[in-house]
Design a protein around this motif. Structure first.
Motif: not given
Length: 301
Positions: A234-239
């Motif tokens: 989810q964090i990677a997707a936000s970035i």
């Protein structure tokens, strides 16, 4: 205007003579002007189609192949049968631009294929695929599964593969939410997490439990739980979405964009391409979404 064209667009028959069709000639001049000023064959075709400019009595649909034929047709300079519609300077300038774009596309295709060499996997078994070349077939390029037990081979031209990849990349660029992975359903704790939990409980039951050990085990368990969830994705997707927001849809394969977003792609027996993003999401298009004749694939430049 003829239902089926037997003479080039821009001309018509009058009293048994070939004469200029002025409304069509104006379109031809516009096509040359737009192309010389930087428009692609595809964008010109899309604009004419949007404006519903008739190509014949049967069709007002334009494609890049029709635009390319007009750009390359020397009859528009005039000869014994046809009156001139464009000037020689325009024709030569358009021809020079077309040659330059072909060379640039060829170089980009080479760079793109080099990038894909280690990123293509078999859709059937997941094994890496190797690119092969054979002059015995109309489409020289193919990809063969490295798994001997699978042995799947997909015949697809470099331009087709890159174009299908580009279309899927543009889909992501236009819809960045596609990069967000689906949340995993809650499941039972793994054996590792359960073991750490038992160790913490056992330590707490001691007469003099070790605070440092309990803290260390709690941190370890938190780390395990994080790894087993998709929070990191989810964090990677936000970035990734922030990066994509700075991208624009491309008319040619973009190596930098591909590197930023895609982990690898899979290739199916029917030529279907699926992108597997770095956020663990699969992006697929319609079957045979951009299957085209090999010559037509390269004509836009």
């Amino acid at each position: 205007m003829k239902k089926i064209r037997y003479i080039p667009y821009g001309y018509t028959m009058k009293n048994g003579q070939t004469v200029i069709a002025q409304d069509e000639a104006a379109v031809i001049r516009e096509i040359f002007s737009s192309y010389i000023n930087g428009a692609s064959l595809q964008s010109i075709a899309e604009l004419l189609t949007e404006r519903r400019i008739p190509y014949s009595e049967r069709s007002d649909i334009w494609d890049k192949a029709r635009i390319a034929r007009i750009i390359s047709n020397a009859k528009y300079l005039g000869d014994n049968e046809y009156d001139p519609i464009i000037e020689e300077k325009q024709y030569e300038e358009a021809a020079a631009i077309k040659t330059a774009r072909q060379r640039n596309t060829f170089e980009k295709n080479l760079a793109g294929i080099e990038l894909l060499r280690d990123r293509v996997r078999c859709a059937e078994c997941g094994s890496p695929m190797k690119r092969r070349i054979s002059n015995k077939h109309r489409i020289r390029e193919s990809w063969e599964c490295s798994n001997a037990e699978c042995g799947q081979r997909v015949r697809i031209s470099d331009s087709q593969l890159l174009d299908k990849t580009r279309i899927l990349m543009n889909r992501i660029i236009s819809n960045s939410y596609l990069l967000v992975p689906r949340s995993k359903k809650r499941k039972e704790l793994s054996m590792d997490v359960q073991q750490i939990s038992r160790e913490i409980d056992a330590e707490l039951e001691r007469d003099n439990p070790s605070d440092s050990l309990i803290i260390a085990k709690t941190v370890e368990m938190a780390g395990r739980l994080y790894e087993e969830s998709n929070a990191h994705l989810q964090i990677a997707a936000s970035i990734a979405r922030k990066r994509v927001s700075m991208m624009t849809p491309q008319e040619a394969f973009n190596s930098d964009y591909f590197n930023d977003i895609v982990a690898h792609l899979t290739l199916g027996s029917d030529g279907k391409v699926v992108l597997h993003t770095k956020t663990n999401v699969e992006i697929a298009g319609e079957k045979n979404e951009c299957d085209k004749n090999t010559e037509k694939d390269n004509i836009d430049h």
